[in-house]
Design a protein around this motif. Structure first.
Motif, PDB file in Angstrom:
ATOM      1  N   ASN A 184      -2.384  -5.403   4.201  1.00  0.00           N
ATOM      2  CA  ASN A 184      -2.043  -5.497   5.623  1.00  0.00           C
ATOM      3  C   ASN A 184      -0.513  -5.186   5.890  1.00  0.00           C
ATOM      4  O   ASN A 184      -0.114  -5.450   7.044  1.00  0.00           O
ATOM      5  CB  ASN A 184      -2.391  -6.692   6.541  1.00  0.00           C
ATOM      6  CG  ASN A 184      -1.890  -7.856   6.121  1.00  0.00           C
ATOM      7  OD1 ASN A 184      -1.153  -7.507   5.100  1.00  0.00           O
ATOM      8  ND2 ASN A 184      -2.334  -9.032   6.879  1.00  0.00           N
ATOM      9  N   LEU A 238       2.466  -2.603   4.758  1.00  0.00           N
ATOM     10  CA  LEU A 238       2.896  -1.551   3.643  1.00  0.00           C
ATOM     11  C   LEU A 238       4.163  -1.701   2.870  1.00  0.00           C
ATOM     12  O   LEU A 238       4.293  -1.197   1.693  1.00  0.00           O
ATOM     13  CB  LEU A 238       3.057  -0.127   4.854  1.00  0.00           C
ATOM     14  CG  LEU A 238       1.858   0.546   5.318  1.00  0.00           C
ATOM     15  CD1 LEU A 238       2.302   1.689   6.105  1.00  0.00           C
ATOM     16  CD2 LEU A 238       0.912   0.867   4.172  1.00  0.00           C
ATOM     17  N   SER A 246      -0.929  -1.697  10.801  1.00  0.00           N
ATOM     18  CA  SER A 246      -1.659  -0.755  10.030  1.00  0.00           C
ATOM     19  C   SER A 246      -2.148  -1.427   8.599  1.00  0.00           C
ATOM     20  O   SER A 246      -1.582  -2.482   8.017  1.00  0.00           O
ATOM     21  CB  SER A 246      -0.315   0.102   9.462  1.00  0.00           C
ATOM     22  OG  SER A 246      -0.654   0.456   8.089  1.00  0.00           O
ATOM     23  N   TYR A 247      -3.506  -0.898   8.285  1.00  0.00           N
ATOM     24  CA  TYR A 247      -4.172  -1.612   7.384  1.00  0.00           C
ATOM     25  C   TYR A 247      -4.671  -0.667   6.405  1.00  0.00           C
ATOM     26  O   TYR A 247      -4.932   0.561   6.768  1.00  0.00           O
ATOM     27  CB  TYR A 247      -5.318  -2.602   7.532  1.00  0.00           C
ATOM     28  CG  TYR A 247      -5.119  -3.694   8.434  1.00  0.00           C
ATOM     29  CD1 TYR A 247      -4.888  -4.750   8.007  1.00  0.00           C
ATOM     30  CD2 TYR A 247      -4.952  -3.541   9.991  1.00  0.00           C
ATOM     31  CE1 TYR A 247      -4.728  -6.044   8.797  1.00  0.00           C
ATOM     32  CE2 TYR A 247      -4.641  -4.617  10.714  1.00  0.00           C
ATOM     33  CZ  TYR A 247      -4.491  -6.020   9.972  1.00  0.00           C
ATOM     34  OH  TYR A 247      -4.510  -6.970  11.044  1.00  0.00           O
ATOM     35  N   CYS A 248      -4.650  -1.067   5.128  1.00  0.00           N
ATOM     36  CA  CYS A 248      -5.070  -0.201   4.091  1.00  0.00           C
ATOM     37  C   CYS A 248      -6.112  -0.764   3.277  1.00  0.00           C
ATOM     38  O   CYS A 248      -6.104  -1.920   2.765  1.00  0.00           O
ATOM     39  CB  CYS A 248      -3.940   0.130   3.194  1.00  0.00           C
ATOM     40  SG  CYS A 248      -2.614   1.271   3.722  1.00  0.00           S
ATOM     41  N   CYS A 280      -5.813   4.259   4.741  1.00  0.00           N
ATOM     42  CA  CYS A 280      -5.144   3.586   5.418  1.00  0.00           C
ATOM     43  C   CYS A 280      -5.658   3.924   6.982  1.00  0.00           C
ATOM     44  O   CYS A 280      -5.967   4.982   7.321  1.00  0.00           O
ATOM     45  CB  CYS A 280      -3.795   3.818   5.503  1.00  0.00           C
ATOM     46  SG  CYS A 280      -3.351   3.319   3.774  1.00  0.00           S
ATOM     47  N   THR A 281      -5.391   2.927   7.932  1.00  0.00           N
ATOM     48  CA  THR A 281      -5.702   3.151   9.240  1.00  0.00           C
ATOM     49  C   THR A 281      -4.914   2.232  10.178  1.00  0.00           C
ATOM     50  O   THR A 281      -4.402   0.913   9.761  1.00  0.00           O
ATOM     51  CB  THR A 281      -7.231   2.920   9.654  1.00  0.00           C
ATOM     52  OG1 THR A 281      -7.409   3.452  10.917  1.00  0.00           O
ATOM     53  CG2 THR A 281      -7.552   1.568   9.409  1.00  0.00           C
ATOM     54  N   VAL A 282      -4.513   2.611  11.387  1.00  0.00           N
ATOM     55  CA  VAL A 282      -3.842   1.616  12.276  1.00  0.00           C
ATOM     56  C   VAL A 282      -4.977   1.366  13.324  1.00  0.00           C
ATOM     57  O   VAL A 282      -5.581   2.249  13.959  1.00  0.00           O
ATOM     58  CB  VAL A 282      -2.594   2.372  12.933  1.00  0.00           C
ATOM     59  CG1 VAL A 282      -1.986   1.632  14.025  1.00  0.00           C
ATOM     60  CG2 VAL A 282      -1.724   2.861  11.986  1.00  0.00           C
TER      61      VAL A 282
END
Length: 214
Positions: free
Chosen positions: A159, A161, A188-190, A211-213
């Motif tokens: 969580n 980067l 942003s989480y991956c 990844c997504t925000v």
């Protein structure tokens, strides 16, 4: 004769070994130590442990390459196999170089699952797909690795980067769809995942990051 003997020894293939991922199995070797060994051609044979006869692999007979695909020849995944390679150069043949014994079911590496990520404002839904073997069903679809092993999925969240290594395990089990809740909007989480085989205590590499925000 001595010169021939020396050439024989110096072109003999080195480090003959099986590499296998999801039952896609290749035999690899390195050229002999002579400088001219890079011009050698190679011949590959294989057999099931306990059989007396070696079989030629026709596609790998007199090839310049240092790799030979034996996926089809090792499809009985519980059987132990051997491979061997010899080289030829200037009309001289080396002796055979033998691989270690290789049992596909026990030794193939299993790949990571395919990961798809769908997000809402406070949660992420992770969809997982098991890797496929090269072997096909009658109708032509490839058989998933879950047919051969009891696989678990391990799902990790990253969580931040900046801190690549800080992967938190959020799920381990057999579900193909996992919901991760109570996440913070705007962050942003991956997601990365692995397959794990409890029986062999072996994990795959990590999947590629999705990844997504929120």
């Amino acid at each position: 004769v001595l010169e021939n003997q020396e050439l024989q020894d110096s072109i003999k293939p080195q480090k003959v070994e099986f590499h296998s991922l999801n039952f896609n199995t290749t035999l690899h070797w390195q050229p002999g130590w002579a400088r001219e060994a890079r011009d050698a051609l190679y011949f590959v044979q294989y057999k099931v442990y306990g059989q007396s006869t070696w079989r030629n692999k026709d596609d790998c007979w007199g090839i310049p390459s240092h790799v030979c695909d034996l996926t089809h020849e090792t499809s009985d995944i519980q059987e132990p196999y051997y491979g061997r390679v010899r080289a030829t150069l200037a009309g001289v043949y080396s002796n055979w170089s033998l691989s270690c014994r290789f049992t596909p079911w026990r030794e193939t590496m299993i790949g990571p699952p395919m990961v798809t990520v769908v997000h809402s404002n406070k949660s992420i839904t992770v969809k997982l797909q098991a890797p496929h073997s090269p072997y096909k069903r009658k109708r032509g679809s490839k058989i998933a690795m879950t047919n051969y092993y009891d696989l678990l999925y391990q799902v990790f969240i990253i969580n931040n980067l900046l801190d690549e290594q800080h992967r938190i395990l959020v799920y381990e089990g057999k579900d193909k769809v996992i919901k991760i809740q109570d996440l913070r909007p705007g962050f942003s989480y991956c997601i990365v995942a692995k397959t794990y085989v409890p029986m062999l205590d072996r994990s795959s590499a990590y999947s590629s990051r999705q990844c997504t925000v929120l």
